[in-house]
Design a protein around this motif. Structure first.
Motif, PDB file in Angstrom:
ATOM      1  N   PRO A   1       5.916  12.174  31.499  1.00  0.00           N
ATOM      2  CA  PRO A   1       4.753  11.884  32.352  1.00  0.00           C
ATOM      3  C   PRO A   1       4.990  12.266  33.803  1.00  0.00           C
ATOM      4  O   PRO A   1       6.124  12.299  34.282  1.00  0.00           O
ATOM      5  CB  PRO A   1       4.593  10.368  32.208  1.00  0.00           C
ATOM      6  CG  PRO A   1       5.959   9.877  31.895  1.00  0.00           C
ATOM      7  CD  PRO A   1       6.603  10.959  31.070  1.00  0.00           C
ATOM      8  N   LEU A   2       3.895  12.543  34.490  1.00  0.00           N
ATOM      9  CA  LEU A   2       3.951  12.767  35.930  1.00  0.00           C
ATOM     10  C   LEU A   2       4.271  11.457  36.639  1.00  0.00           C
ATOM     11  O   LEU A   2       5.094  11.410  37.539  1.00  0.00           O
ATOM     12  CB  LEU A   2       2.608  13.304  36.428  1.00  0.00           C
ATOM     13  CG  LEU A   2       2.162  14.631  35.838  1.00  0.00           C
ATOM     14  CD1 LEU A   2       0.713  14.906  36.206  1.00  0.00           C
ATOM     15  CD2 LEU A   2       3.067  15.738  36.301  1.00  0.00           C
ATOM     16  N   ASN A   3       3.586  10.409  36.216  1.00  0.00           N
ATOM     17  CA  ASN A   3       3.799   9.077  36.791  1.00  0.00           C
ATOM     18  C   ASN A   3       4.200   8.124  35.672  1.00  0.00           C
ATOM     19  O   ASN A   3       3.644   8.176  34.568  1.00  0.00           O
ATOM     20  CB  ASN A   3       2.525   8.549  37.455  1.00  0.00           C
ATOM     21  CG  ASN A   3       2.069   9.430  38.596  1.00  0.00           C
ATOM     22  OD1 ASN A   3       2.881   9.940  39.347  1.00  0.00           O
ATOM     23  ND2 ASN A   3       0.768   9.590  38.731  1.00  0.00           N
ATOM     24  N   PHE A   4       5.160   7.269  35.980  1.00  0.00           N
ATOM     25  CA  PHE A   4       5.579   6.216  35.055  1.00  0.00           C
ATOM     26  C   PHE A   4       5.905   5.017  35.929  1.00  0.00           C
ATOM     27  O   PHE A   4       6.758   5.115  36.820  1.00  0.00           O
ATOM     28  CB  PHE A   4       6.814   6.637  34.254  1.00  0.00           C
ATOM     29  CG  PHE A   4       7.208   5.657  33.174  1.00  0.00           C
ATOM     30  CD1 PHE A   4       6.878   5.901  31.849  1.00  0.00           C
ATOM     31  CD2 PHE A   4       7.916   4.498  33.474  1.00  0.00           C
ATOM     32  CE1 PHE A   4       7.240   5.010  30.845  1.00  0.00           C
ATOM     33  CE2 PHE A   4       8.284   3.596  32.485  1.00  0.00           C
ATOM     34  CZ  PHE A   4       7.948   3.851  31.164  1.00  0.00           C
ATOM     35  N   MET A   5       5.214   3.923  35.702  1.00  0.00           N
ATOM     36  CA  MET A   5       5.423   2.742  36.537  1.00  0.00           C
ATOM     37  C   MET A   5       5.185   1.489  35.720  1.00  0.00           C
ATOM     38  O   MET A   5       4.585   1.541  34.640  1.00  0.00           O
ATOM     39  CB  MET A   5       4.477   2.760  37.727  1.00  0.00           C
ATOM     40  CG  MET A   5       3.019   2.526  37.365  1.00  0.00           C
ATOM     41  SD  MET A   5       1.859   2.971  38.636  1.00  0.00           S
ATOM     42  CE  MET A   5       1.591   4.681  38.192  1.00  0.00           C
ATOM     43  N   ILE A   6       5.652   0.391  36.257  1.00  0.00           N
ATOM     44  CA  ILE A   6       5.290  -0.918  35.736  1.00  0.00           C
ATOM     45  C   ILE A   6       4.465  -1.574  36.832  1.00  0.00           C
ATOM     46  O   ILE A   6       4.884  -1.630  37.991  1.00  0.00           O
ATOM     47  CB  ILE A   6       6.518  -1.765  35.372  1.00  0.00           C
ATOM     48  CG1 ILE A   6       7.265  -1.090  34.222  1.00  0.00           C
ATOM     49  CG2 ILE A   6       6.085  -3.185  35.005  1.00  0.00           C
ATOM     50  CD1 ILE A   6       8.536  -1.789  33.806  1.00  0.00           C
ATOM     51  N   ALA A   7       3.280  -2.022  36.454  1.00  0.00           N
ATOM     52  CA  ALA A   7       2.364  -2.629  37.417  1.00  0.00           C
ATOM     53  C   ALA A   7       2.210  -4.112  37.118  1.00  0.00           C
ATOM     54  O   ALA A   7       2.084  -4.521  35.962  1.00  0.00           O
ATOM     55  CB  ALA A   7       1.007  -1.942  37.362  1.00  0.00           C
ATOM     56  N   GLU A   8       2.217  -4.884  38.183  1.00  0.00           N
ATOM     57  CA  GLU A   8       2.050  -6.332  38.110  1.00  0.00           C
ATOM     58  C   GLU A   8       0.717  -6.682  38.771  1.00  0.00           C
ATOM     59  O   GLU A   8       0.416  -6.187  39.851  1.00  0.00           O
ATOM     60  CB  GLU A   8       3.200  -6.991  38.879  1.00  0.00           C
ATOM     61  CG  GLU A   8       3.056  -8.481  39.067  1.00  0.00           C
ATOM     62  CD  GLU A   8       4.032  -8.986  40.122  1.00  0.00           C
ATOM     63  OE1 GLU A   8       5.091  -9.492  39.732  1.00  0.00           O
ATOM     64  OE2 GLU A   8       3.724  -8.850  41.330  1.00  0.00           O
ATOM     65  N   LEU A   9      -0.052  -7.524  38.118  1.00  0.00           N
ATOM     66  CA  LEU A   9      -1.267  -8.075  38.715  1.00  0.00           C
ATOM     67  C   LEU A   9      -1.021  -9.557  38.941  1.00  0.00           C
ATOM     68  O   LEU A   9      -0.666 -10.288  38.015  1.00  0.00           O
ATOM     69  CB  LEU A   9      -2.477  -7.861  37.803  1.00  0.00           C
ATOM     70  CG  LEU A   9      -3.807  -8.452  38.284  1.00  0.00           C
ATOM     71  CD1 LEU A   9      -4.235  -7.867  39.624  1.00  0.00           C
ATOM     72  CD2 LEU A   9      -4.887  -8.245  37.224  1.00  0.00           C
ATOM     73  N   LYS A  10      -1.200  -9.996  40.178  1.00  0.00           N
ATOM     74  CA  LYS A  10      -0.926 -11.377  40.557  1.00  0.00           C
ATOM     75  C   LYS A  10      -1.862 -12.357  39.839  1.00  0.00           C
ATOM     76  O   LYS A  10      -2.978 -11.986  39.454  1.00  0.00           O
ATOM     77  CB  LYS A  10      -1.067 -11.554  42.069  1.00  0.00           C
ATOM     78  CG  LYS A  10      -0.063 -10.760  42.869  1.00  0.00           C
ATOM     79  CD  LYS A  10      -0.067 -11.102  44.341  1.00  0.00           C
ATOM     80  CE  LYS A  10      -1.416 -10.992  44.975  1.00  0.00           C
ATOM     81  NZ  LYS A  10      -1.389 -11.197  46.435  1.00  0.00           N
ATOM     82  N   PRO A  11      -1.414 -13.605  39.710  1.00  0.00           N
ATOM     83  CA  PRO A  11      -2.288 -14.641  39.133  1.00  0.00           C
ATOM     84  C   PRO A  11      -3.531 -14.855  39.993  1.00  0.00           C
ATOM     85  O   PRO A  11      -3.516 -14.633  41.202  1.00  0.00           O
ATOM     86  CB  PRO A  11      -1.415 -15.903  39.153  1.00  0.00           C
ATOM     87  CG  PRO A  11      -0.014 -15.424  39.299  1.00  0.00           C
ATOM     88  CD  PRO A  11      -0.088 -14.117  40.039  1.00  0.00           C
ATOM     89  N   LYS A  12      -4.606 -15.279  39.345  1.00  0.00           N
ATOM     90  CA  LYS A  12      -5.860 -15.617  40.046  1.00  0.00           C
ATOM     91  C   LYS A  12      -6.320 -14.486  40.958  1.00  0.00           C
ATOM     92  O   LYS A  12      -6.703 -14.693  42.105  1.00  0.00           O
ATOM     93  CB  LYS A  12      -5.706 -16.915  40.850  1.00  0.00           C
ATOM     94  CG  LYS A  12      -5.310 -18.115  40.036  1.00  0.00           C
ATOM     95  CD  LYS A  12      -6.410 -18.509  39.082  1.00  0.00           C
ATOM     96  CE  LYS A  12      -6.012 -19.759  38.304  1.00  0.00           C
ATOM     97  NZ  LYS A  12      -6.922 -20.012  37.218  1.00  0.00           N
ATOM     98  N   SER A  13      -6.259 -13.267  40.434  1.00  0.00           N
ATOM     99  CA  SER A  13      -6.678 -12.110  41.232  1.00  0.00           C
ATOM    100  C   SER A  13      -7.340 -11.088  40.318  1.00  0.00           C
ATOM    101  O   SER A  13      -7.464 -11.306  39.112  1.00  0.00           O
ATOM    102  CB  SER A  13      -5.480 -11.504  41.960  1.00  0.00           C
ATOM    103  OG  SER A  13      -4.552 -10.992  41.036  1.00  0.00           O
ATOM    104  N   GLU A  14      -7.744  -9.974  40.920  1.00  0.00           N
ATOM    105  CA  GLU A  14      -8.404  -8.944  40.122  1.00  0.00           C
ATOM    106  C   GLU A  14      -8.179  -7.562  40.716  1.00  0.00           C
ATOM    107  O   GLU A  14      -7.803  -7.414  41.875  1.00  0.00           O
ATOM    108  CB  GLU A  14      -9.894  -9.230  40.004  1.00  0.00           C
ATOM    109  CG  GLU A  14     -10.673  -9.104  41.294  1.00  0.00           C
ATOM    110  CD  GLU A  14     -12.153  -9.438  41.106  1.00  0.00           C
ATOM    111  OE1 GLU A  14     -12.831  -8.733  40.335  1.00  0.00           O
ATOM    112  OE2 GLU A  14     -12.601 -10.402  41.738  1.00  0.00           O
ATOM    113  N   ILE A  15      -8.402  -6.582  39.865  1.00  0.00           N
ATOM    114  CA  ILE A  15      -8.520  -5.197  40.300  1.00  0.00           C
ATOM    115  C   ILE A  15     -10.017  -4.934  40.246  1.00  0.00           C
ATOM    116  O   ILE A  15     -10.621  -4.956  39.165  1.00  0.00           O
ATOM    117  CB  ILE A  15      -7.738  -4.235  39.386  1.00  0.00           C
ATOM    118  CG1 ILE A  15      -6.243  -4.579  39.432  1.00  0.00           C
ATOM    119  CG2 ILE A  15      -7.996  -2.783  39.797  1.00  0.00           C
ATOM    120  CD1 ILE A  15      -5.395  -3.825  38.435  1.00  0.00           C
TER     121      ILE A  15
END
Length: 175
Positions: A91-105
């Motif tokens: 892949p061009l990009n490979f990451m691990i993403a975290e989304l905080k509690p009580k939040s949104e994208i």
């Protein structure tokens, strides 16, 4: 590369090499204020990312080599095993993403030219109850270890109503 559906389930993969990163106290996590994706993209203000491989979004993707970070080399076999389900290319990009509690994208669609031809793939590592991921207002079934290609040029949105962090591997593949 635009899918003709909001998402496509690609299959199950072994995530055991990456579950150690599904911990907000793991020392690899960057300080939120210096996290590349959250500082560069307002949509990701409630996220943090560990970048294993990253391609500068200011360049033309077909002419660049991704920057491979130390974690890429430390996890290369596991990365190759996961990626082999999608492509014979890395892949061009490979990451691990975290989304905080009580939040949104927030609801958005990805408009960078890479997404006109690249494939965006997610592999959940940990999803607490109370997290919803929708594309075109359609819920996307997410389970740890199940690889899903998403149509991220369509409107999508993630809500984390839980008290825990959500973790995904995210990859972008050139065609």
């Amino acid at each position: 590369m635009e899918l003709d559906t909001p998402y496509k389930i690609l299959g199950c993969v072994d995530i055991s090499a990456f579950t150690k990163y599904a911990d907000p106290t793991h020392p690899t996590w960057p300080v939120l204020e210096v996290d590349l994706r959250s500082s560069k993209f307002k949509t990701h203000e409630h996220t943090r990312s560990i970048l294993f491989s990253w391609t500068d979004h200011n360049t033309f993707f077909t002419e660049v080599t991704p920057t491979r970070h130390t974690l890429w080399y430390q996890n290369e076999k596991a990365i190759k095993d996961i990626c082999s389900l999608v492509s014979d290319k890395m892949p061009l990009n490979f990451m691990i993403a975290e989304l905080k509690p009580k939040s949104e994208i927030h609801r958005h669609r990805d408009t960078h030219p890479i997404f006109a031809w690249a494939r965006r793939v997610h592999v959940p590592l940990y999803i607490p109850d109370g997290v919803t991921f929708t594309i075109d207002d359609q819920p996307v079934p997410m389970c740890p270890g199940v690889m899903i290609e998403i149509a991220n040029t369509r409107y999508h949105h993630v809500v984390n109503d839980s008290n825990q962090h959500r973790y995904h591997i995210i990859m972008d593949f050139a065609p």
